[in-house]
Structures are given as structure tokens and as C-alpha cells.
Scaffold this motif. Structure first.
Motif, short mmCIF file in Angstrom:
data_model
loop_
_atom_site.label_atom_id
_atom_site.label_comp_id
_atom_site.label_asym_id
_atom_site.label_seq_id
_atom_site.Cartn_x
_atom_site.Cartn_y
_atom_site.Cartn_z
N PHE A 134 -10.43 -7.32 -6.81
CA PHE A 134 -9.19 -6.91 -6.06
C PHE A 134 -8.47 -5.88 -6.50
O PHE A 134 -7.70 -5.12 -5.65
CB PHE A 134 -8.19 -8.25 -6.15
CG PHE A 134 -8.90 -9.54 -5.21
CD1 PHE A 134 -8.85 -9.54 -3.76
CD2 PHE A 134 -9.36 -10.47 -5.95
CE1 PHE A 134 -9.34 -10.28 -3.01
CE2 PHE A 134 -9.96 -11.32 -5.10
CZ PHE A 134 -9.76 -11.44 -3.60
N TYR A 154 -4.49 7.45 -1.84
CA TYR A 154 -3.58 6.40 -1.75
C TYR A 154 -2.51 6.80 -2.89
O TYR A 154 -2.90 7.16 -4.17
CB TYR A 154 -4.13 5.06 -2.33
CG TYR A 154 -3.21 3.96 -1.69
CD1 TYR A 154 -3.17 3.24 -0.59
CD2 TYR A 154 -2.04 3.28 -2.56
CE1 TYR A 154 -2.27 2.33 -0.31
CE2 TYR A 154 -1.35 2.21 -2.28
CZ TYR A 154 -1.48 1.62 -1.12
OH TYR A 154 -0.59 0.75 -0.69
N ASN A 185 1.29 -4.02 -1.64
CA ASN A 185 1.52 -5.28 -1.02
C ASN A 185 1.21 -6.28 -1.93
O ASN A 185 0.44 -6.50 -2.81
CB ASN A 185 0.37 -5.44 0.31
CG ASN A 185 1.05 -4.85 1.36
OD1 ASN A 185 1.97 -4.16 1.54
ND2 ASN A 185 0.03 -4.65 2.34
N TYR B 68 -13.22 -9.02 -1.34
CA TYR B 68 -11.75 -8.32 -1.11
C TYR B 68 -11.35 -8.74 0.12
O TYR B 68 -10.28 -9.09 0.19
CB TYR B 68 -11.68 -6.82 -1.39
CG TYR B 68 -10.34 -6.07 -1.41
CD1 TYR B 68 -9.61 -6.12 -2.52
CD2 TYR B 68 -9.80 -5.95 -0.06
CE1 TYR B 68 -8.51 -5.36 -2.49
CE2 TYR B 68 -8.66 -5.32 0.04
CZ TYR B 68 -7.92 -5.25 -1.22
OH TYR B 68 -6.77 -4.60 -1.33
N CYS B 69 -12.14 -8.66 1.12
CA CYS B 69 -11.79 -9.16 2.58
C CYS B 69 -12.30 -10.71 2.76
O CYS B 69 -11.33 -11.36 3.42
CB CYS B 69 -12.38 -8.14 3.62
SG CYS B 69 -11.64 -6.49 3.43
N PRO B 83 -7.14 -11.22 7.35
CA PRO B 83 -5.96 -11.01 8.21
C PRO B 83 -5.52 -9.57 8.27
O PRO B 83 -5.91 -8.52 7.27
CB PRO B 83 -4.96 -11.66 7.49
CG PRO B 83 -5.33 -11.76 6.07
CD PRO B 83 -6.84 -11.77 6.04
N GLN B 85 -3.11 -7.83 7.30
CA GLN B 85 -2.40 -7.56 6.32
C GLN B 85 -3.49 -6.83 5.22
O GLN B 85 -2.94 -5.79 4.45
CB GLN B 85 -1.56 -8.63 5.48
CG GLN B 85 -0.42 -8.14 4.70
CD GLN B 85 -0.22 -8.79 3.38
OE1 GLN B 85 -0.09 -10.30 3.86
NE2 GLN B 85 0.16 -8.33 2.35
N THR B 86 -4.58 -7.44 5.21
CA THR B 86 -5.40 -7.04 4.06
C THR B 86 -5.89 -5.58 4.64
O THR B 86 -6.01 -4.72 3.63
CB THR B 86 -6.91 -7.78 4.18
OG1 THR B 86 -6.39 -9.18 3.95
CG2 THR B 86 -7.79 -7.13 3.07
N MET B 88 -3.91 -3.43 5.94
CA MET B 88 -2.75 -2.77 5.72
C MET B 88 -2.65 -2.54 4.31
O MET B 88 -1.60 -1.86 3.82
CB MET B 88 -1.30 -3.25 6.29
CG MET B 88 -1.67 -3.33 7.80
SD MET B 88 -1.95 -1.79 8.63
CE MET B 88 -0.50 -0.77 8.94
N ASN B 89 -3.16 -3.21 3.42
CA ASN B 89 -3.13 -3.25 1.74
C ASN B 89 -3.27 -1.65 1.63
O ASN B 89 -2.72 -0.90 0.78
CB ASN B 89 -3.87 -3.83 1.20
CG ASN B 89 -3.50 -5.36 0.91
OD1 ASN B 89 -2.51 -5.72 1.40
ND2 ASN B 89 -4.42 -6.18 0.45
N CYS B 90 -4.11 -0.98 2.35
CA CYS B 90 -4.42 0.39 2.01
C CYS B 90 -3.90 1.29 3.00
O CYS B 90 -3.77 2.53 3.10
CB CYS B 90 -5.87 0.70 1.79
SG CYS B 90 -6.87 -0.14 0.39
#
Lengths: 248, 219
Positions: A134, A154, A185, B68-69, B83, B85-86, B88-90
Motif C-alpha cells: 500500500f 504525484y 487519502n 492494493y486494489c 471503490p 476512492q482507490t 482517486m488515491n492517485c
């Protein structure tokens, strides 16, 4: 009755019967094909299927707000939030400003300073594994903020290896993983609580690995204690954490 | 009474008997092949998704771990569809203005899930659980193929019962060390047969009889 009928008539009445039987067989076969597909796509919900029944179109529904599942009361505040019990939320937070004008929080008075889980070799290994799933994508293999996603553009996260984060309590890292920080996030939906603490323990290990000074890291969190178990003698293992704890 | 059939009729009977066997055999063989064909199993069929998401880029180029996903692959029956949001993390920063990402951003904005096309769809009468397979040393690529080379994901195997059984009968031919489960480049030849047999013992994989019993997969 039958005996009185002429032979030809009897033959006639037999043929439709046979045709009927064949037709019935074919029909049954056709139905059996239908059965196969009913069993194949049964009228029940699988994960992630859509549903016309619920307003939001999802078969998987969230529990109503405020629901507490059995055994999920999460009473242990330190474990589930990384925050101290009975601490004033409005406690003064020291902050400074860096050269770019960003505010840097330097003290974290509400965050717990001790891992709420026992620090074991298994916890650290789990933390390393989860870190590599992660965190490594942005924070890089040792936490310098040079992960692949950062190389793709990023914004670079701060390194773990500065005094601010070396001195930050473990609860701060837990809080950041849970709720996010800056552009990052929160990961609470992706990483369960125990794994978050494992990652925090591993981050401490990373910090120690890049700054091998026993006085600058919290005693119980260093990987040194585990390493000496394998290469050093048993006595040093027993005394070292105590010495570090005293220094802290 | 005169002969009804010519003497050569014997040969015709023999030839037609042989023909029945040959034609019947051919028809049966054709049936087995058609039943296994990608036309019926959807094998190798690349699905068009609502987002031009590439596993090849995210896994192959970026090296993002499967978990990770697909976070629940180790703990649940379903590997988990992330989801929005995952994403949108990047992608709250990366390619945030790209029109390709519009369906993702719309999903995030409106709080509506993206409707992905299902690629691997098992029949309703087959029970499958990801977590037990991962826990017993079955790697992702054993069933899903080299996802890191698939711009759009397709089904690598037939997902037919005979394919499931090929492993349930001889799991030791397909298992790998726990550390290599998510390694896309793993080859079964990376371990010797003895090492894989030892793994089978270490993982406490059940007997062939239990693994192939009806109720293991049809519950």
C-alpha cells in the motif's frame, strides 16, 4: 370397441400417439436446456451485482449508520483511532512554517506514543509486507518519498527520515494512514486496523534503519531488538530495550 | 425365393457400419471441441470496460501490487473490486484532467459505482473462494494468466469443471511458495516436483478425494 374397428383405423390412431411421444421428448430436451441456464444464472445476488430493489442500485448494502456489529464496539480508543483517552482535543499544537510557507505540525499531543499491539517479529513482517502493497507506491522502498507513483508525477510526500517524523508519536502515523494527510487519502477502507499498526511498526523500523542511533527512536519499536535476537547474545537483547526506554 | 440384395450389398453394409462409427466419432469429437471453444467459454474475449483501464500499465509498468486494489483476496470469497476512492488515491493528482478519467471522476462526484463488465463469471452452482486458494499457494497468474501483460483483461482459462478438476486432482503441480503468490512471472518450473510436493504437505492440502468431492464446489 377397438376390436370392431377396421385395421387401418387402428394404425391411424397409433401414429399420432408416437408423434406425440417424440414431440414430448423434444420439448423435455428443450426445457432441460432452459434449466441449465436457470441454474447457471440463479436469481440471487453475488458480490458487486447490481440490484433493482435498492434505491442506489447496489446489491451490497452498507449497514445503517450507527450499527455496531457483535464484537465490533471498538472500545479501545488507542487501538482504533491512535488517540489518547481523555485528552483535550484543543490542546495547543506547536507548528512552524517551512521555506515554502507550508505549516508544519511539530507536536502531536493527542496521539498515542506506544503501540497498542505487542511488537513481535510477526507484526513487523506483516507490516513490511503491507507497506510493500500500500505505501511503497508513493513513499518508496525506504520511505524517502520516491515511489513509482511519485516518479509518474504525484506530489512528493515528505520523507520519514527527518526529526519531525522521527519524533512523532506512533499514533500520528496511524492517524495519517486512517484519515489521510495533505494530498494523501485515508486508507481506512483498504487497510484493516491491525495492519495499520503493523505498518506503523515497520515505518519505525525503516526510520531506525536509515538513522541507526538508538537514542533517536522509541525503544520498543526498533527492529534492533529482533535482530539482536538472531545474531547477538541473549543478554544484550534483554538489556537493550530497557536502556533505550530509559533514554527516551 | 430370389435374392433380395446383390452380393455386393455385404460390402455396403460393412462400409456404412464403419462410416457410422467414423461419423459418430467425428461428431462427438467436434462436440467436445466446440464445448471447449472460446466461442462458448468466452476465453480470450477482451471485454470493453466503461473506463479504459489497463492492468498492463498499473501492474506491469507501475508495479502496483494486486492487493492494493483487490484488498479482500486474502480474506474473502471475492477478491474485491476497488471503490472509486482507490482510483482517486492517485488520480486526484495524476491525469486528473484527462477525458479518459471522466467516468471515474463522475463516479466519485456523484457517489455512483462504476459499472465494470464482469470478465470471470462462474455459474451460480459453483462455489468459489479466493482466500482459500491464495492461502494454499495458488498464485494469481495460475488462473488469471499474466495480468501484467493485459491492456484489457480477458479470461485466460476456460473456467470449465474439467479445468478446475485438473488442479483439484493434482494440486502439487500448480502450487508455489507464499511469497510468490502475487508474482506475475512465476513459472511452475521454478520449483522441482519434490519441492512442490513438500509445499503440498506444508500447506496441509487435503486429499484428492476431498478436493474432488462434489460438495467441495457444489454446496
Amino acid at each position: 370397441m377397438l376390436r370392431n374397428k377396421p385395421r387401418a383405423e387402428v394404425m391411424k390412431s397409433r401414429i399420432p400417439g408416437r408423434t406425440l411421444a417424440v414431440a414430448a421428448c423434444i420439448l423435455t430436451l428443450l426445457f432441460s436446456v432452459g434449466c441449465r441456464y436457470d441454474m447457471q444464472d440463479q436469481p440471487r445476488y453475488k458480490q458487486y451485482k447490481s440490484s433493482e430493489f435498492f434505491g442506489d442500485g447496489k446489491a451490497m448494502q452498507d449497514p445503517p449508520d450507527g450499527t455496531v456489529a457483535r464484537g465490533q464496539l471498538q472500545e479501545n480508543k488507542a487501538l482504533y483511532t491512535g488517540k489518547k483517552e481523555g485528552v483535550d482535543i484543543n490542546a495547543p499544537v506547536e507548528s512552524t512554517t517551512d521555506a515554502k510557507g507550508n505549516t508544519i505540525v511539530a507536536t502531536f499531543p493527542n496521539d498515542v506514543e506506544e503501540l497498542p499491539l505487542p511488537l513481535t517479529k510477526e507484526l513487523l513482517e506483516r507490516g513490511e509486507q503491507r507497506y510493500r502493497v500500500f505505501c511503497i507506491v508513493c513513499h518508496g522502498p525506504v520511505g524517502k518519498g520516491d515511489g513509482m507513483v511519485v516518479r509518474r508525477g504525484y506530489p512528493q510526500p515528505t520523507t520519514y527520515h527527518d526529526d519531525r517524523l522521527r519524533n512523532a508519536p506512533v499514533g500520528h502515523f496511524f492517524d495519517v494512514i486512517t484519515n489521510g494527510w495533505g494530498k494523501m487519502n485515508g486508507y481506512s477502507s483498504q487497510i484493516p486496523v491491525a495492519d495499520r499498526w503493523a505498518i506503523v511498526a515497520y515505518i519505525r523500523a525503516l526510520q531506525a534503519s536509515q538513522n541507526p542511533n538508538p537514542k533517536s527512536v522509541t525503544a520498543g519499536d526498533t527492529p534492533g531488538a529482533n535482530e539482536t535476537k538472531t545474531d547477538g547474545n541473549q543478554e544484550s537483547t534483554n538489556t537493550e530495550p530497557a536502556a533505550n526506554g530509559g533514554a527516551k | 425365393m430370389a435374392q433380395l440384395f446383390h452380393r455386393g450389398a455385404n460390402n455396403i453394409v460393412k462400409a456404412s457400419l464403419a462410416l457410422v462409427v467414423i461419423l459418430g466419432g467425428t461428431a462427438f469429437y467436434a462436440y467436445t471441441q466446440i464445448a471447449r471453444s472460446s466461442y462458448l467459454t468466452n476465453r480470450y474475449l477482451e471485454r470493453q470496460q466503461p473506463v479504459q483501464f489497463s492492468h498492463r500499465h498499473h501492474v506491469g509498468d507501475d508495479g502496483i501490487d494486486c492487493r492494493y486494489c483487490h484488498t479482500s483476496v486474502e480474506s474473502g470469497a471475492s477478491a474485491g473490486i476497488p471503490p472509486t476512492q482507490t482510483c482517486m488515491n492517485c488520480h486526484n493528482q495524476l491525469w486528473a484532467d484527462s477525458p479518459y478519467l471522466e467516468p471515474v471522476k463522475a463516479s466519485y462526484r456523484d457517489n455512483k459505482p462504476i459499472k465494470w463488465e464482469r470478465v470471470h463469471d462462474l455459474p451460480g452452482f459453483a462455489y468459489f473462494n479466493h482466500s482459500i486458494h491464495v492461502a494454499k499457494g495458488v498464485g494469481c497468474s495460475t488462473c488469471h494468466g499474466q495480468i501484467d501483460n493485459m491492456p484489457s483483461v480477458y479470461q485466460e482459462n476456460t473456467l470449465q469443471m474439467e479445468w478446475c478438476l485438473s488442479c483439484h486432482r493434482n494440486p502439487e503441480q500448480f502450487i508455489r511458495p507464499k511469497s510468490e503468490i502475487y508474482n506475475m512471472d512465476w513459472k511452475d518450473s521454478d520449483l522441482t516436483a519434490d519441492e512442490r510436493n513438500k509445499l503440498k504437505t506444508d500447506y496441509k492440502i487435503r486429499s484428492r478425494e476431498l478436493l474432488t468431492s462434489c460438495s467441495t464446489c457444489h454446496r
